[in-house]
Design an enzyme around this catalytic site. Structure first.
Site, short mmCIF file in Angstrom:
data_model
loop_
_atom_site.label_atom_id
_atom_site.label_comp_id
_atom_site.label_asym_id
_atom_site.label_seq_id
_atom_site.Cartn_x
_atom_site.Cartn_y
_atom_site.Cartn_z
N THR A 145 0.90 -1.19 -0.06
CA THR A 145 0.05 -0.08 0.11
C THR A 145 0.96 1.16 0.04
OG1 THR A 145 -1.95 -0.99 1.00
CG2 THR A 145 -1.49 1.41 1.55
N ARG A 191 -13.70 -7.45 -2.31
CA ARG A 191 -13.20 -7.30 -0.86
C ARG A 191 -12.59 -5.84 -0.91
NH1 ARG A 191 -7.88 -5.65 1.05
NH2 ARG A 191 -7.78 -6.24 3.10
N THR A 222 -0.52 0.62 6.64
CA THR A 222 -0.41 -0.55 5.97
C THR A 222 -0.33 -1.91 6.65
OG1 THR A 222 1.26 -1.65 4.21
CG2 THR A 222 2.08 -0.05 6.02
N GLY A 226 -5.92 -5.27 6.13
CA GLY A 226 -7.06 -4.27 6.22
C GLY A 226 -8.01 -4.45 7.46
N1 ASP Z 1 -4.18 -2.37 3.78
C1 ASP Z 1 -4.11 -2.80 2.64
C2 ASP Z 1 -5.41 -3.35 2.37
O1 ASP Z 1 -5.80 -4.44 3.36
C3 ASP Z 1 -3.04 -3.73 2.26
C4 ASP Z 1 -1.84 -3.13 2.69
O2 ASP Z 1 -1.71 -2.53 3.24
O3 ASP Z 1 -1.05 -4.28 2.46
O4 ASP Z 1 -6.15 -3.52 1.43
#
Ligand code: ASP
Length: 318
Positions: free
Chosen positions: A177, A205, A228, A231
């Protein structure tokens, strides 16, 4: 030199093991982090707003293939892209967010256009892309976002699932992210986050990145946060807002609040987690509990640094 302006970013806590990428790739990803910081810093230094700075910073990372946002984003189980982004202005708590977009080249710009329009806070899917097109943003074919690296990672994850091979996916195979936090010369705070979500994710999702309070939060006088990691847990823990609440109601410092979230609250769910955050004064912090996290900052004295793993690359004046 500056009147307390500061900028921080992350490029996701799903950083690869050092040995799995060439030196050229590592150095290019660090260059892109530095370019992203310079884009935001330029705005802050010339008296621009924290909101414009975080947007400009995130756009550069969305355009880089090294991070899971915009070009080079992760793929769903159907090998499609569904992109999410949000942005928040700490001066008035205005926010904009989009989820499941497939055609706007820079999802964070769509989030910003929505913030500016005030018509809704969060738009989803085709309607969000239509809004972006109407706002005059650059639109692309969904294939624009696809890189060979993401296709390979998806194939690997799906092959393992089919053969029943019990090899847990690494953080890098799964996700990433990008995000930024800034404080401008007026002391206003802002945060923005953009993601392709998780590799091999179920279609439809939506994670924390477009959810204000979960993946992104900014409030003047308190903090700006971009997260990040997986989520679902950040949503359940209302993670970004929890950092603000700890500072505002429990009197914790920015360091204490973010470390509590990353190393205790979120780590208790056994997930990789990281965030970049900035307070009403002082420099950004970027704690993470994985192998590495793409990250960088420009401190109040104008010095720029970027990092992927433990080693910090100090690159002089921004
Ligand atoms: N937070 C992001 C999500 O869940 C993914 C990530 O940060 O790696 O979509």
């Amino acid at each position: 030199m500056s009147s307390g302006i500061a900028l921080g970013l992350h490029g996701g806590c799903g950083t690869l093991e050092h040995r799995l990428q060439s030196q050229a790739d590592w150095s290019e990803s660090r260059d892109h982090l530095a370019q992203a910081l310079r884009a935001g810093w330029q705005i802050l230094r010339s008296g621009g707003s924290a909101l414009d700075a975080v947007q400009a910073t995130v756009v550069v990372m969305e355009d880089s293939p090294h991070f899971n946002a915009g070009y080079g984003a992760a793929l769903t189980a159907r090998a499609e892209h569904e992109l999410d982004a949000s942005i928040m202005d700490g001066s008035n708590l205005a926010a904009g967010a989009v989820c499941m977009v497939r055609r706007v080249r820079n999802p964070v710009q769509a989030a910003r256009a929505l913030l500016d329009s005030g018509t809704a806070l969060l738009l989803a899917g085709d309607a969000a892309d239509a809004f972006a097109a109407q706002a005059g943003l650059t639109m692309v074919d969904p294939s624009y976002f696809t890189t060979q690296r993401r296709l390979d990672a998806l194939r690997l994850l799906q092959q393992r699932a089919q053969t029943g091979a019990f090899v847990p996916a690494t953080e890098a195979e799964k996700h990433g992210t990008v995000g930024a936090v800034a404080r401008d010369a007026q002391g206003h705070l802002a945060a923005a986050t953009s993601t392709g979500g998780f590799n091999n994710t179920p279609p439809g999702r939506v994670g924390d990145s477009p959810i204000i309070g979960a993946g992104t939060y900014a409030r003047d006088g308190v903090c700006a946060v971009s997260c990040t990691g997986q989520g679902e847990i950040f949503i359940r823990r209302v993670a970004a807002y929890d950092v603000a609440a700890r500072i505002q109601y429990a009197g914790q410092s920015l360091e204490q609040a973010t470390r509590t979230l990353v190393f205790e609250t979120l780590a208790s769910h056994k997930i990789g987690a990281g965030m970049v955050a900035l307070g009403a004064t002082g420099n950004p912090v970027a704690p993470y509990n994985t192998l590495g996290m793409y990250r960088g900052w420009v401190t109040t004295d104008g010095q720029l640094a970027v990092a992927t793993h433990q080693e910090i690359h100090r690159m002089g004046a921004a």
